[in-house]
Scaffold this active site. Sequence first.
Site, mmCIF file in Angstrom:
data_model
loop_
_atom_site.group_PDB
_atom_site.id
_atom_site.type_symbol
_atom_site.label_atom_id
_atom_site.label_comp_id
_atom_site.label_asym_id
_atom_site.label_seq_id
_atom_site.Cartn_x
_atom_site.Cartn_y
_atom_site.Cartn_z
ATOM 1 N N VAL A 8 4.616 2.337 2.795
ATOM 2 C CA VAL A 8 3.571 1.349 3.041
ATOM 3 C C VAL A 8 2.264 1.979 2.596
ATOM 4 C CG1 VAL A 8 3.163 2.075 5.436
ATOM 5 C CG2 VAL A 8 2.524 -0.225 4.730
ATOM 6 N N SER A 9 1.462 1.238 1.843
ATOM 7 C CA SER A 9 0.176 1.750 1.390
ATOM 8 C C SER A 9 -0.860 1.497 2.470
ATOM 9 C CB SER A 9 -0.254 1.084 0.083
ATOM 10 O OG SER A 9 -0.512 -0.287 0.313
ATOM 11 N N THR A 10 -2.016 2.091 2.313
ATOM 12 C CA THR A 10 -3.087 1.937 3.305
ATOM 13 C C THR A 10 -3.459 0.470 3.475
ATOM 14 O OG1 THR A 10 -3.946 4.107 2.690
ATOM 15 C CG2 THR A 10 -5.428 2.646 3.894
ATOM 16 N N GLU A 11 -3.540 -0.258 2.368
ATOM 17 C CA GLU A 11 -3.962 -1.660 2.437
ATOM 18 C C GLU A 11 -2.897 -2.565 3.035
ATOM 19 O OE1 GLU A 11 -3.020 -3.105 -2.073
ATOM 20 O OE2 GLU A 11 -4.455 -1.496 -1.813
ATOM 21 N N GLU A 12 -1.650 -2.055 3.134
ATOM 22 C CA GLU A 12 -0.559 -2.876 3.667
ATOM 23 C C GLU A 12 -0.188 -2.509 5.092
ATOM 24 O OE1 GLU A 12 1.971 -3.495 -0.492
ATOM 25 O OE2 GLU A 12 2.233 -1.700 0.716
#
Length: 497
Positions: A8-12
């Site tokens: 999971v990326s920071t924005e997600e």
Amino acid sequence: MIAIYVRVSTEEQATKGYSIENQIEECIKKAGTSDVLKYIDEGFTGEIINRPNLTKLRDDVAKGTIDKIICYDPDRLSRKLMIQLLLDDEFSKKGVQLVFVRGEYTNDPEGKMFFSMRGAISEFEKSKIKERTSGGRRRKAKNGLVVKNSHLYGYNFDREKNTYVINEDEAKFVRMIFDYYTKGTFKGINGIANHLTEIGAPTKKRAKVWHRQVVRQMLMNEAYSGTYIQNRYDTEGDYVRKQAGEKVEYGRVKPQEEWIITEIPAIITKEQFEYAQLLLDQGRRRHANGSFHKYLLSGLVRCGRCGCTMTGRRTLSHGKDFFIYECRKNYAGAKTNGCGRQMSENKLNKIVWEHIIKIINNPEEVKDYKEQDEKTYIQDEMDHLEKEIEKIKKGRKRLFTLVSLSEDEDMDLEEIKDQIRELQQKEKDLQHKYNELSDEIKLQDKDANGTALEEAIDYYLINKANDFTYEQKQTLIRKVVREVVIVDSETVYIHIF
């Protein structure tokens, strides 16, 4: 062994269905067993392949310890189709089955086509999200809203109204800075920074000292006159490059026609801001016109006693200008004041220049020189650091004894604790430097790099027919010299590449 890969990326982080916990739960359910190896990349974008746990997974696949990989969705593996296909090919060559929770994948032409289509759609969706996000930000900015809180000193950010409001506790110091500078109350930016530190003016991050560069940036920021510029810098791809470990070049400015001007409450007048820019520009032009003395070894000189860098300074001798290198940090925000060691600039320049010419004319001696001279210099510095560390340990011991034996109720225990903490930090810094030197001395057996010397010899031969100019001397020195260490007035170590 079955492995599951989740990302999971920071924005997600807050996106429904993409939380780490949900992906793990779904992947384990798909595996039919909880006996799995987990590879988790949290806070990493899917646009790069060099992610810590994806790299570990690939290494384990190469070792043959993995039989099957379960991933929630192809875009968790990567947002880019080419990376998805590369990983799929890499895994399949090792006989590892790749399975997705969302959508079956079969290793046949139809399955590969479906996999490719999913990857292309994922990459397209990512691009559209970026486009919508940046477009939405630009629309907000054009409507007079502040898109991002830059923690601008003198202001608070109103999240509901998306704008800045004046923080009067900080704004009064902004006015002071501009008044001090435009009226010449203190000697330059450095004097203003020192004064703010002395009176305890609060910084944005509540640091104890004001650095001159912070004051300079504030004086150059037109936001204080009510003009806040958005969409000024090009940050496209910085996040991805940073996660990929690439060097990120900050401060790339977009064409001025792309800037978006937003009005915010002004702390100073536009006239005062423009006058401050005029004064700053005059200072820059004075420097560019060469009114300041140029130091041949600028940035290369270090003190052999305390390890601090030594900088050039003008002083007076018999009524005439006399230039020296000095171990003293008198600018605002300096971590240490230095030990005060001095050396004549002319004397040091002569020592270094003659030594460089000697090396160039006798290149066969370079390796022996490096091995002997560097080892001596490093060992001397390590001996000095050992003594300093021992002094600090004794100082801390005395303070501990003072606290434990004293019955004085008026003793300021907090002040003593602060002194102990400062000594602990100083000891830690010195020990770190000692360890670095220790590692360096272990590498002394490696061959000297002759490339820099070869370039210097070529440069010298090309230019020696004429007298060397200041610029040519400095160029030649910097091709060979990495550092100049002053132990005392008669002991100078010239550290070559």
